[in-house]
Design a protein around this motif. Structure first.
Motif, PDB file in Angstrom:
ATOM      1  N   HIS A 267       0.783  -1.174   0.075  1.00  0.00           N
ATOM      2  CA  HIS A 267      -0.062   0.109  -0.098  1.00  0.00           C
ATOM      3  C   HIS A 267       1.026   1.037   0.044  1.00  0.00           C
ATOM      4  CE1 HIS A 267      -3.683   2.339   0.607  1.00  0.00           C
ATOM      5  NE2 HIS A 267      -3.763   2.136   1.850  1.00  0.00           N
ATOM      6  N   ALA A 270       4.858   1.490  -0.412  1.00  0.00           N
ATOM      7  CA  ALA A 270       5.495   1.203  -1.770  1.00  0.00           C
ATOM      8  C   ALA A 270       6.057   2.381  -2.231  1.00  0.00           C
ATOM      9  CB  ALA A 270       4.339   0.917  -2.811  1.00  0.00           C
ATOM     10  N   MET A 304       8.314  -2.658  -7.427  1.00  0.00           N
ATOM     11  CA  MET A 304       7.587  -1.838  -6.667  1.00  0.00           C
ATOM     12  C   MET A 304       7.071  -0.499  -7.205  1.00  0.00           C
ATOM     13  SD  MET A 304       7.404  -3.776  -4.053  1.00  0.00           S
ATOM     14  CE  MET A 304       6.398  -2.934  -2.770  1.00  0.00           C
ATOM     15  N   VAL A 365       0.803   5.304  -8.482  1.00  0.00           N
ATOM     16  CA  VAL A 365       0.931   6.810  -7.811  1.00  0.00           C
ATOM     17  C   VAL A 365       2.334   6.641  -7.134  1.00  0.00           C
ATOM     18  CG1 VAL A 365      -0.288   5.975  -5.471  1.00  0.00           C
ATOM     19  CG2 VAL A 365      -0.049   8.316  -6.412  1.00  0.00           C
TER      20      VAL A 365
HETATM   21  N1  CMC Z   1       5.666  -7.111  -9.897  1.00  0.00           N
HETATM   22  C1  CMC Z   1       5.540  -8.321 -10.493  1.00  0.00           C
HETATM   23  N2  CMC Z   1       4.421  -8.888 -10.459  1.00  0.00           N
HETATM   24  C2  CMC Z   1       3.303  -8.471 -10.027  1.00  0.00           C
HETATM   25  C3  CMC Z   1       3.279  -7.105  -9.586  1.00  0.00           C
HETATM   26  C4  CMC Z   1       4.457  -6.481  -9.457  1.00  0.00           C
HETATM   27  N3  CMC Z   1       4.627  -5.237  -8.853  1.00  0.00           N
HETATM   28  N4  CMC Z   1       1.824  -6.851  -9.159  1.00  0.00           N
HETATM   29  C5  CMC Z   1       1.164  -7.830  -9.360  1.00  0.00           C
HETATM   30  N5  CMC Z   1       2.009  -9.003  -9.850  1.00  0.00           N
HETATM   31  C6  CMC Z   1       1.548 -10.133 -10.343  1.00  0.00           C
HETATM   32  C7  CMC Z   1       1.028 -11.133  -9.248  1.00  0.00           C
HETATM   33  O1  CMC Z   1       2.254 -11.908  -9.019  1.00  0.00           O
HETATM   34  C8  CMC Z   1      -0.076 -11.890  -9.899  1.00  0.00           C
HETATM   35  O2  CMC Z   1       0.539 -12.963 -10.767  1.00  0.00           O
HETATM   36  P1  CMC Z   1      -0.258 -14.278 -10.949  1.00  0.00           P
HETATM   37  O3  CMC Z   1      -1.791 -13.839 -11.370  1.00  0.00           O
HETATM   38  O4  CMC Z   1       0.282 -15.049 -11.787  1.00  0.00           O
HETATM   39  O5  CMC Z   1      -0.223 -14.892  -9.432  1.00  0.00           O
HETATM   40  C9  CMC Z   1      -0.745 -10.891 -10.730  1.00  0.00           C
HETATM   41  O6  CMC Z   1       0.218  -9.934 -11.024  1.00  0.00           O
HETATM   42  C10 CMC Z   1      -1.791 -10.086 -10.102  1.00  0.00           C
HETATM   43  O7  CMC Z   1      -1.463  -9.757  -8.666  1.00  0.00           O
HETATM   44  P2  CMC Z   1      -2.109  -9.573  -7.346  1.00  0.00           P
HETATM   45  O8  CMC Z   1      -1.034  -9.573  -6.335  1.00  0.00           O
HETATM   46  O9  CMC Z   1      -2.989 -10.799  -7.019  1.00  0.00           O
HETATM   47  O10 CMC Z   1      -3.055  -8.370  -7.485  1.00  0.00           O
HETATM   48  P3  CMC Z   1      -3.516  -7.548  -6.217  1.00  0.00           P
HETATM   49  O11 CMC Z   1      -4.615  -6.802  -6.972  1.00  0.00           O
HETATM   50  O12 CMC Z   1      -4.025  -8.431  -5.220  1.00  0.00           O
HETATM   51  O13 CMC Z   1      -2.400  -6.452  -5.836  1.00  0.00           O
HETATM   52  C11 CMC Z   1      -0.823  -4.778  -5.680  1.00  0.00           C
HETATM   53  C12 CMC Z   1      -2.082  -5.346  -6.250  1.00  0.00           C
HETATM   54  C13 CMC Z   1      -0.688  -3.267  -5.743  1.00  0.00           C
HETATM   55  C14 CMC Z   1      -0.631  -4.997  -4.292  1.00  0.00           C
HETATM   56  C15 CMC Z   1       0.187  -5.412  -6.556  1.00  0.00           C
HETATM   57  O14 CMC Z   1       0.156  -5.172  -7.824  1.00  0.00           O
HETATM   58  C16 CMC Z   1       1.599  -5.203  -5.924  1.00  0.00           C
HETATM   59  O15 CMC Z   1       2.260  -5.851  -4.849  1.00  0.00           O
HETATM   60  N6  CMC Z   1       2.441  -4.028  -6.349  1.00  0.00           N
HETATM   61  C17 CMC Z   1       3.780  -3.560  -6.038  1.00  0.00           C
HETATM   62  C18 CMC Z   1       3.405  -2.812  -4.649  1.00  0.00           C
HETATM   63  C19 CMC Z   1       2.870  -1.440  -4.766  1.00  0.00           C
HETATM   64  O16 CMC Z   1       3.424  -0.829  -5.936  1.00  0.00           O
HETATM   65  N7  CMC Z   1       1.756  -1.156  -4.247  1.00  0.00           N
HETATM   66  C20 CMC Z   1       1.244   0.237  -4.262  1.00  0.00           C
HETATM   67  C21 CMC Z   1      -0.147   0.294  -4.863  1.00  0.00           C
HETATM   68  S1  CMC Z   1      -0.830   1.732  -5.404  1.00  0.00           S
HETATM   69  C22 CMC Z   1      -0.769   2.678  -4.126  1.00  0.00           C
HETATM   70  C23 CMC Z   1      -1.530   2.184  -2.623  1.00  0.00           C
HETATM   71  O17 CMC Z   1      -2.552   1.571  -2.956  1.00  0.00           O
HETATM   72  O18 CMC Z   1      -1.092   2.621  -1.629  1.00  0.00           O
END
Ligand code: CMC
Length: 434
Positions: A267, A270, A304, A365
């Motif tokens: 969240h 990040a 990230m 973001v």
């Molecule tokens: N790098 C590599 N693979 C990823 C990433 C990433 N940053 N994000 C998602 N994936 C993959 C994940 O492994 C999964 O693959 P599979 O379907 O093969 O299992 C697929 O994409 C879907 O991911 P998810 O974790 O099931 O998706 P989610 O909606 O539960 O999670 C998220 C969303 C933001 C937590 C995730 O994309 C993530 O961990 N991103 C990196 C951390 C980040 O930048 N967070 C800030 C979010 S925006 C601001 C905020 O909310 O505060």
């Protein structure tokens, strides 16, 4: 399926249940499953709330496919270009843009609530010199409930008002005190003649021994970042605020819970993680190695600042922040920012990669915000605190909407139990020895 209801048939086909459908102003309809347990004895199941609406809300709308973000109906792009953070805060809290008199009175109230009780300031001395600022922020905001007893009654509308202004005004002061503690400098008291972001910059960077000149570009950049972070409907921290608040706990405790939820790297944490990741990547030549790591399911590394639960096309906030990066770096005379160059290249490589394309993973973001914070001299460990300052108004608006909702109930999800079935207690001397 009828027009206004889904019909659910039991697995053996013997019963049907009508599930009413509710329509919002925008966005998908929702299927009301509130009566399902009573009628069918079954719970619904949606870990992570991927497809579950938890409340009615009039505050913020997101269309993740189209990259749309509206605060009270206004596109965030228009607010970013034409408004300012305090006006946006008023909009989120009260539902409409203020007229001049309303804005001036709101601005005055925020400026005159900036000081902290001296007892709270003494708290900071108790923290270790290397305490993370988010740890201090959540603790000190939680401790506001020990000081401001006049706003503890959650059923008192006048108290809501004072609470809202007070916490909005004091967040930069608390953040600055946390920052000064980590660098061993004296705390700088707020000055009410300065606006929200100017005051904050001064509290962060001034020292008693010298004059401090506020950089208007820095103040403008902060203002924009706060607008973009101000609200994002039922995200993890906001849902936490609503959930904690639904028990009737005081609002400071509910916001402290939200701050703790924000800290996590999936969240708000990040933005800090992005900067640390870029520093670890170090050079454009290492990008392929890190992109491969992000794609490798046996490696916990993720890119990230990439991906979002709701945005599956682009995050409109990331686009605005990337443009702001160019502006800030240019105006600050730092056109050669290796970190920004690295981030731009990483974005390009990932956007052309089949893995990221197929999973709809785009910069969010947090991808570029840290580059602006870094250019403003804000240390990496403070990035999530900056996010928290901007998001406070969203948390407050949602807390108030939740606490005044006539349909409001304590939030209490159910579960699919997969643990041991009923078994008898075994005395300790009768249990296996190893
Ligand atoms: N790098 C590599 N693979 C990823 C990433 C990433 N940053 N994000 C998602 N994936 C993959 C994940 O492994 C999964 O693959 P599979 O379907 O093969 O299992 C697929 O994409 C879907 O991911 P998810 O974790 O099931 O998706 P989610 O909606 O539960 O999670 C998220 C969303 C933001 C937590 C995730 O994309 C993530 O961990 N991103 C990196 C951390 C980040 O930048 N967070 C800030 C979010 S925006 C601001 C905020 O909310 O505060």
């Amino acid at each position: 399926m009828s027009k206004d209801a889904y019909t659910l048939t039991s697995p053996d086909g013997s019963r049907t249940t009508e599930l009413p459908v509710h329509k919002g102003t925008l966005g998908p309809d929702v299927v009301d499953i509130g009566g399902l347990y009573q009628q069918e004895g079954a719970f619904t199941y949606d870990p992570g709330f991927v497809a579950t609406g938890s409340c009615d809300s009039k505050i913020t709308f997101i269309d993740g496919k189209e990259g749309v973000l509206l605060y009270r109906g206004y596109p965030v792009e228009q607010l970013a270009a034409q408004s300012n953070f305090l006006e946006v805060a008023f909009l989120l809290l009260y539902g409409d843009l203020p007229n001049e008199r309303e804005l001036s009175s709101f601005d005055h109230s925020i400026r005159t609530h900036t000081m902290l009780n001296e007892g709270m300031l003494r708290f900071f001395r108790g923290f270790r010199y290397d305490a993370h600022p988010m740890a201090m922020l959540s603790a000190v905001v939680g401790s506001m409930s020990a000081y401001y007893h006049d706003t503890m009654d959650v059923n008192n509308a006048a108290a809501h008002e004072i609470f809202a202004h007070r916490i909005l005004a004091k967040m930069p002061t608390i953040a600055a005190a946390a920052y000064k503690h980590t660098i061993g400098q004296p705390f700088i008291y707020p000055r009410n003649d300065l606006n929200y972001c100017e005051n904050m910059l001064r509290m962060f960077f001034a020292v008693p021994a010298e004059n401090y000149e506020i950089d208007p570009i820095a103040a403008e950049a902060l203002d924009l970042l706060f607008i973009l972070h101000a609200d994002h409907e039922q995200n993890c921290s906001t849902s936490t605020v609503r959930m904690a608040g639904s028990s009737g706990t005081n609002p400071y405790s509910a916001i402290a819970a939200g701050i703790s939820a924000l800290w996590g790297p999936a969240h708000g944490g990040a933005n800090e993680a992005v900067l640390r990741m870029l520093e670890e990547i170090g050079s454009v030549k290492n990008i392929p190695k890190y992109v491969d790591k992000a794609k490798d399911k046996s490696d916990p590394f993720r890119l990230m600042g990439f991906g979002h639960r709701v945005y599956k096309n682009f995050d409109p906030r990331a686009t605005i922040i990337r443009d702001m990066c160019y502006k800030v770096l240019k105006q600050m005379g730092r056109t050669n920012s290796p970190l920004f160059e690295l981030a731009l290249e990483l974005e390009q490589v990932a956007l052309k990669d089949e893995y990221f394309i197929s999973k709809n993973l785009y910069p969010n973001v947090d991808f570029y915000s840290g580059i602006i914070y870094r250019a403003l001299g804000i240390p990496t460990s403070m990035f999530t605190v900056m996010f928290a300052i901007g998001r406070t108004v969203g948390w407050v608006a949602h807390w108030r909407e939740m606490i005044t909702d006539p349909k409001g109930k304590i939030s209490r999800p159910r579960q699919l139990y997969t643990g041991a079935a009923n078994r008898d207690y075994v005395a300790i001397d009768k249990r296996p020895k190893t």
